[in-house]
Write a protein that holds these residues in place. Structure first.
Motif, PDB file in Angstrom:
ATOM      1  N   GLY A   1      14.544  26.581 -27.735  1.00 24.33           N
ATOM      2  CA  GLY A   1      13.939  25.266 -27.586  1.00 24.33           C
ATOM      3  C   GLY A   1      14.171  24.621 -26.225  1.00 24.33           C
ATOM      4  O   GLY A   1      13.959  23.417 -26.066  1.00 24.33           O
ATOM      5  N   GLN A   2      14.594  25.384 -25.243  1.00 29.22           N
ATOM      6  CA  GLN A   2      14.899  24.841 -23.922  1.00 29.22           C
ATOM      7  C   GLN A   2      13.755  25.002 -22.912  1.00 29.22           C
ATOM      8  O   GLN A   2      13.842  24.472 -21.799  1.00 29.22           O
ATOM      9  N   LEU A   3      12.691  25.722 -23.289  1.00 30.34           N
ATOM     10  CA  LEU A   3      11.650  26.026 -22.309  1.00 30.34           C
ATOM     11  C   LEU A   3      10.925  24.781 -21.810  1.00 30.34           C
ATOM     12  O   LEU A   3      10.646  24.663 -20.613  1.00 30.34           O
ATOM     13  N   GLY A   4      10.652  23.844 -22.674  1.00 28.63           N
ATOM     14  CA  GLY A   4       9.973  22.610 -22.254  1.00 28.63           C
ATOM     15  C   GLY A   4      10.723  21.893 -21.160  1.00 28.63           C
ATOM     16  O   GLY A   4      10.132  21.459 -20.155  1.00 28.63           O
ATOM     17  N   LYS A   5      12.015  21.794 -21.301  1.00 19.73           N
ATOM     18  CA  LYS A   5      12.864  21.146 -20.293  1.00 19.73           C
ATOM     19  C   LYS A   5      12.827  21.923 -18.981  1.00 19.73           C
ATOM     20  O   LYS A   5      12.707  21.326 -17.897  1.00 19.73           O
ATOM     21  N   GLU A   6      12.874  23.236 -19.059  1.00 15.13           N
ATOM     22  CA  GLU A   6      12.838  24.077 -17.860  1.00 15.13           C
ATOM     23  C   GLU A   6      11.473  23.976 -17.156  1.00 15.13           C
ATOM     24  O   GLU A   6      11.413  23.900 -15.929  1.00 15.13           O
ATOM     25  N   LEU A   7      10.397  23.955 -17.943  1.00 18.24           N
ATOM     26  CA  LEU A   7       9.064  23.819 -17.359  1.00 18.24           C
ATOM     27  C   LEU A   7       8.919  22.476 -16.650  1.00 18.24           C
ATOM     28  O   LEU A   7       8.364  22.388 -15.547  1.00 18.24           O
ATOM     29  N   GLN A   8       9.431  21.438 -17.272  1.00 16.72           N
ATOM     30  CA  GLN A   8       9.360  20.103 -16.687  1.00 16.72           C
ATOM     31  C   GLN A   8      10.123  20.041 -15.363  1.00 16.72           C
ATOM     32  O   GLN A   8       9.636  19.499 -14.371  1.00 16.72           O
ATOM     33  N   LYS A   9      11.308  20.645 -15.319  1.00 14.63           N
ATOM     34  CA  LYS A   9      12.094  20.663 -14.080  1.00 14.63           C
ATOM     35  C   LYS A   9      11.359  21.431 -12.975  1.00 14.63           C
ATOM     36  O   LYS A   9      11.497  21.093 -11.800  1.00 14.63           O
ATOM     37  N   ALA A  10      10.567  22.447 -13.364  1.00 16.41           N
ATOM     38  CA  ALA A  10       9.835  23.258 -12.386  1.00 16.41           C
ATOM     39  C   ALA A  10       8.504  22.600 -11.994  1.00 16.41           C
ATOM     40  O   ALA A  10       7.789  23.141 -11.155  1.00 16.41           O
TER      41      ALA A  10
END
Length: 111
Positions: A99-108
């Protein structure tokens, strides 16, 4: 999107990798391919048969490259950064299941 920057570390490569996977369906294709690859890897271990590893390579890259060529319409980073892309594929997979991908995409900067 193609960038001419040379990425020396996985840490600086990761945001680029995510931007190259901005299409949600491409990420779904990657997830399917990586799941199939994982099943083949586990089968190779369970059956003590290295031939399953060919299935892992084929399934992982088959789904990913369909996602890039037909959905994302970009050149897979694997061609330029094979090791970094391989590691990042698995990182994206685990970010997805945790469930961490959304946060990683947002940071990128991926919307």
């Amino acid at each position: 999107m193609t960038e001419n920057k040379k990425y020396e570390t996985l840490q600086e490569f990761w945001p680029f990798y995510l931007r190259e996977h901005s299409n949600k369906m491409n990420r779904i294709f990657h997830f399917i391919g990586t799941t199939c690859a994982l099943v083949f890897i586990l089968s190779a271990i369970f059956y003590l048969n290295a031939w399953y590893l060919l299935g892992a390579l084929f399934s992982g890259y088959f789904f990913a490259w369909i996602g890039h060529f037909f959905l994302e319409k970009n050149r897979p980073a694997t061609f330029t950064y094979p090791f970094k892309s391989f590691v990042s594929d698995w990182r994206m997979y685990f970010c997805t299941i945790t469930g961490q991908l959304g946060k990683e995409l947002q940071k990128a900067g991926v919307k």
